[in-house]
Design a protein around this motif. Structure first.
Motif, PDB file in Angstrom:
ATOM      1  N   SER A   1      -7.603  36.233 -21.097  1.00  0.00           N
ATOM      2  CA  SER A   1      -6.282  35.626 -21.249  1.00  0.00           C
ATOM      3  C   SER A   1      -6.235  34.170 -20.785  1.00  0.00           C
ATOM      4  CB  SER A   1      -5.222  36.457 -20.515  1.00  0.00           C
ATOM      5  OG  SER A   1      -5.507  36.532 -19.139  1.00  0.00           O
ATOM      6  N   LEU A   2      -7.243  33.705 -20.062  1.00  0.00           N
ATOM      7  CA  LEU A   2      -7.284  32.286 -19.679  1.00  0.00           C
ATOM      8  C   LEU A   2      -7.629  31.390 -20.863  1.00  0.00           C
ATOM      9  CD1 LEU A   2      -8.912  31.939 -16.144  1.00  0.00           C
ATOM     10  CD2 LEU A   2      -6.550  31.553 -16.815  1.00  0.00           C
ATOM     11  N   ASP A   3      -8.144  31.954 -21.941  1.00  0.00           N
ATOM     12  CA  ASP A   3      -8.499  31.143 -23.108  1.00  0.00           C
ATOM     13  C   ASP A   3      -7.303  30.343 -23.616  1.00  0.00           C
ATOM     14  OD1 ASP A   3     -11.039  32.108 -22.886  1.00  0.00           O
ATOM     15  OD2 ASP A   3     -10.895  33.484 -24.595  1.00  0.00           O
ATOM     16  N   THR A   4      -6.118  30.919 -23.590  1.00  0.00           N
ATOM     17  CA  THR A   4      -4.932  30.202 -24.070  1.00  0.00           C
ATOM     18  C   THR A   4      -4.616  28.995 -23.188  1.00  0.00           C
ATOM     19  OG1 THR A   4      -3.449  31.658 -22.842  1.00  0.00           O
ATOM     20  CG2 THR A   4      -3.913  32.254 -25.127  1.00  0.00           C
ATOM     21  N   VAL A   5      -4.928  29.088 -21.902  1.00  0.00           N
ATOM     22  CA  VAL A   5      -4.733  27.956 -20.994  1.00  0.00           C
ATOM     23  C   VAL A   5      -5.731  26.854 -21.332  1.00  0.00           C
ATOM     24  CG1 VAL A   5      -4.847  27.204 -18.589  1.00  0.00           C
ATOM     25  CG2 VAL A   5      -3.809  29.408 -19.154  1.00  0.00           C
ATOM     26  N   PHE A   6      -6.994  27.222 -21.541  1.00  0.00           N
ATOM     27  CA  PHE A   6      -8.020  26.236 -21.844  1.00  0.00           C
ATOM     28  C   PHE A   6      -7.729  25.506 -23.156  1.00  0.00           C
ATOM     29  CE2 PHE A   6     -10.920  29.311 -19.426  1.00  0.00           C
ATOM     30  CZ  PHE A   6     -10.635  28.702 -18.227  1.00  0.00           C
ATOM     31  N   GLU A   7      -7.144  26.225 -24.128  1.00  0.00           N
ATOM     32  CA  GLU A   7      -6.821  25.603 -25.415  1.00  0.00           C
ATOM     33  C   GLU A   7      -5.833  24.456 -25.249  1.00  0.00           C
ATOM     34  OE1 GLU A   7      -5.343  28.839 -27.744  1.00  0.00           O
ATOM     35  OE2 GLU A   7      -7.309  29.809 -27.877  1.00  0.00           O
ATOM     36  N   LYS A   8      -4.987  24.519 -24.238  1.00  0.00           N
ATOM     37  CA  LYS A   8      -3.955  23.497 -24.026  1.00  0.00           C
ATOM     38  C   LYS A   8      -4.444  22.309 -23.204  1.00  0.00           C
ATOM     39  CE  LYS A   8      -0.209  26.856 -24.083  1.00  0.00           C
ATOM     40  NZ  LYS A   8       0.873  27.443 -23.287  1.00  0.00           N
ATOM     41  N   LEU A   9      -5.650  22.381 -22.656  1.00  0.00           N
ATOM     42  CA  LEU A   9      -6.112  21.329 -21.753  1.00  0.00           C
ATOM     43  C   LEU A   9      -6.563  20.061 -22.458  1.00  0.00           C
ATOM     44  CD1 LEU A   9      -8.023  23.381 -19.042  1.00  0.00           C
ATOM     45  CD2 LEU A   9      -5.725  22.389 -18.923  1.00  0.00           C
ATOM     46  N   GLY A  10      -6.851  20.145 -23.747  1.00  0.00           N
ATOM     47  CA  GLY A  10      -7.230  18.952 -24.489  1.00  0.00           C
ATOM     48  C   GLY A  10      -8.675  18.556 -24.299  1.00  0.00           C
TER      49      GLY A  10
ATOM     50  N   ASP B   1     -13.870  11.038 -19.495  1.00  0.00           N
ATOM     51  CA  ASP B   1     -14.896  10.393 -18.674  1.00  0.00           C
ATOM     52  C   ASP B   1     -14.243   9.819 -17.420  1.00  0.00           C
ATOM     53  OD1 ASP B   1     -13.687   7.940 -19.348  1.00  0.00           O
ATOM     54  OD2 ASP B   1     -15.205   7.437 -20.840  1.00  0.00           O
ATOM     55  N   ARG B   2     -15.005   9.123 -16.610  1.00  0.00           N
ATOM     56  CA  ARG B   2     -14.486   8.584 -15.346  1.00  0.00           C
ATOM     57  C   ARG B   2     -13.340   7.601 -15.536  1.00  0.00           C
ATOM     58  NH1 ARG B   2     -19.996   7.531 -11.884  1.00  0.00           N
ATOM     59  NH2 ARG B   2     -20.653   9.706 -11.901  1.00  0.00           N
ATOM     60  N   ASP B   3     -13.290   6.972 -16.685  1.00  0.00           N
ATOM     61  CA  ASP B   3     -12.239   5.991 -16.955  1.00  0.00           C
ATOM     62  C   ASP B   3     -11.019   6.608 -17.636  1.00  0.00           C
ATOM     63  OD1 ASP B   3     -13.803   3.876 -15.901  1.00  0.00           O
ATOM     64  OD2 ASP B   3     -14.889   3.736 -17.811  1.00  0.00           O
ATOM     65  N   GLY B   4     -11.064   7.938 -17.840  1.00  0.00           N
ATOM     66  CA  GLY B   4      -9.937   8.616 -18.473  1.00  0.00           C
ATOM     67  C   GLY B   4      -9.967   8.612 -19.982  1.00  0.00           C
ATOM     68  N   ASN B   5     -11.095   8.206 -20.555  1.00  0.00           N
ATOM     69  CA  ASN B   5     -11.237   8.199 -22.015  1.00  0.00           C
ATOM     70  C   ASN B   5     -11.852   9.510 -22.478  1.00  0.00           C
ATOM     71  OD1 ASN B   5     -10.414   5.425 -22.237  1.00  0.00           O
ATOM     72  ND2 ASN B   5     -12.405   4.910 -21.366  1.00  0.00           N
ATOM     73  N   PRO B   6     -11.433  10.008 -23.651  1.00  0.00           N
ATOM     74  CA  PRO B   6     -12.014  11.255 -24.161  1.00  0.00           C
ATOM     75  C   PRO B   6     -13.516  11.125 -24.389  1.00  0.00           C
ATOM     76  CG  PRO B   6     -10.038  10.675 -25.387  1.00  0.00           C
ATOM     77  CD  PRO B   6     -10.374   9.503 -24.520  1.00  0.00           C
ATOM     78  N   ARG B   7     -14.264  12.154 -23.956  1.00  0.00           N
ATOM     79  CA  ARG B   7     -15.694  12.223 -24.264  1.00  0.00           C
ATOM     80  C   ARG B   7     -15.824  12.658 -25.720  1.00  0.00           C
ATOM     81  NH1 ARG B   7     -19.140  12.325 -19.718  1.00  0.00           N
ATOM     82  NH2 ARG B   7     -17.981  12.584 -17.780  1.00  0.00           N
ATOM     83  N   LEU B   8     -16.823  12.140 -26.391  1.00  0.00           N
ATOM     84  CA  LEU B   8     -16.997  12.424 -27.813  1.00  0.00           C
ATOM     85  C   LEU B   8     -18.224  13.279 -28.046  1.00  0.00           C
ATOM     86  CD1 LEU B   8     -16.218   8.862 -29.207  1.00  0.00           C
ATOM     87  CD2 LEU B   8     -14.621  10.761 -28.809  1.00  0.00           C
ATOM     88  N   ASP B   9     -18.150  14.103 -29.094  1.00  0.00           N
ATOM     89  CA  ASP B   9     -19.314  14.902 -29.475  1.00  0.00           C
ATOM     90  C   ASP B   9     -20.221  14.055 -30.366  1.00  0.00           C
ATOM     91  OD1 ASP B   9     -18.236  14.919 -32.061  1.00  0.00           O
ATOM     92  OD2 ASP B   9     -17.567  17.004 -31.944  1.00  0.00           O
ATOM     93  N   GLY B  10     -21.259  14.644 -30.893  1.00  0.00           N
ATOM     94  CA  GLY B  10     -22.209  13.920 -31.730  1.00  0.00           C
ATOM     95  C   GLY B  10     -21.622  13.378 -33.019  1.00  0.00           C
ATOM     96  N   LYS B  11     -20.473  13.899 -33.429  1.00  0.00           N
ATOM     97  CA  LYS B  11     -19.827  13.440 -34.664  1.00  0.00           C
ATOM     98  C   LYS B  11     -18.673  12.482 -34.380  1.00  0.00           C
ATOM     99  CE  LYS B  11     -21.121  17.540 -37.213  1.00  0.00           C
ATOM    100  NZ  LYS B  11     -20.678  18.663 -38.032  1.00  0.00           N
ATOM    101  N   GLY B  12     -18.553  12.059 -33.111  1.00  0.00           N
ATOM    102  CA  GLY B  12     -17.500  11.099 -32.768  1.00  0.00           C
ATOM    103  C   GLY B  12     -16.129  11.712 -32.542  1.00  0.00           C
ATOM    104  N   ARG B  13     -16.055  13.041 -32.477  1.00  0.00           N
ATOM    105  CA  ARG B  13     -14.777  13.720 -32.221  1.00  0.00           C
ATOM    106  C   ARG B  13     -14.657  14.038 -30.740  1.00  0.00           C
ATOM    107  NH1 ARG B  13     -15.995  18.263 -36.577  1.00  0.00           N
ATOM    108  NH2 ARG B  13     -17.639  18.388 -35.058  1.00  0.00           N
TER     109      ARG B  13
END
Length: 115
Positions: A37-46, A50-62
């Motif tokens: 049931s924690l999965d629904t919480v994780f889905e909302k975390l976004g 990184d340390r500067d507050g920028n989203p980390r990207l995957d290999g495809k830039g997402r």
């Protein structure tokens, strides 16, 4: 206590509980793990940040989403019962506790702020 290890960690821990119990080093063991049931919480975390507050990207830039870290091969309650039922803990009593969203004291506040 470990969080989000690979599910084989349960095997290691249950065997250790068995050995400690057989040597009279422990009387019982306690395992804390996340419930499904924690999965629904994780889905909302976004996204991961990184340390500067920028989203980390995957290999495809997402953006890499936090929820992707909590897959089926990690330590969660769904991976524990069959190991206990197989007797991997020997005669050591095991109390297994699944952490649920209801145990989060600030969950309602978080839900309101991130709706």
């Amino acid at each position: 206590m470990e969080w989000n290890s690979k599910d084989q960690t349960f095997d290691r821990d249950l065997h250790a509980f068995r050995a400690f119990h057989e040597c009279d080093s422990i009387d019982a063991a306690v395992l804390l793990a996340r419930s499904a049931s924690l999965d629904t919480v994780f889905e909302k975390l976004g996204p991961e940040l990184d340390r500067d507050g920028n989203p980390r990207l995957d290999g495809k830039g997402r953006p890499r989403l936090i929820e992707s870290k909590y897959g089926a091969s990690t330590t969660w309650m769904g991976k524990l019962p069959y190991r206990v039922n197989a007797g991997r803990h020997g005669g050591c009593p095991v109390l297994a506790v699944g952490i649920t969203p209801e145990l989060m004291t600030d969950r309602e506040e978080y839900d309101r702020e991130h709706a």
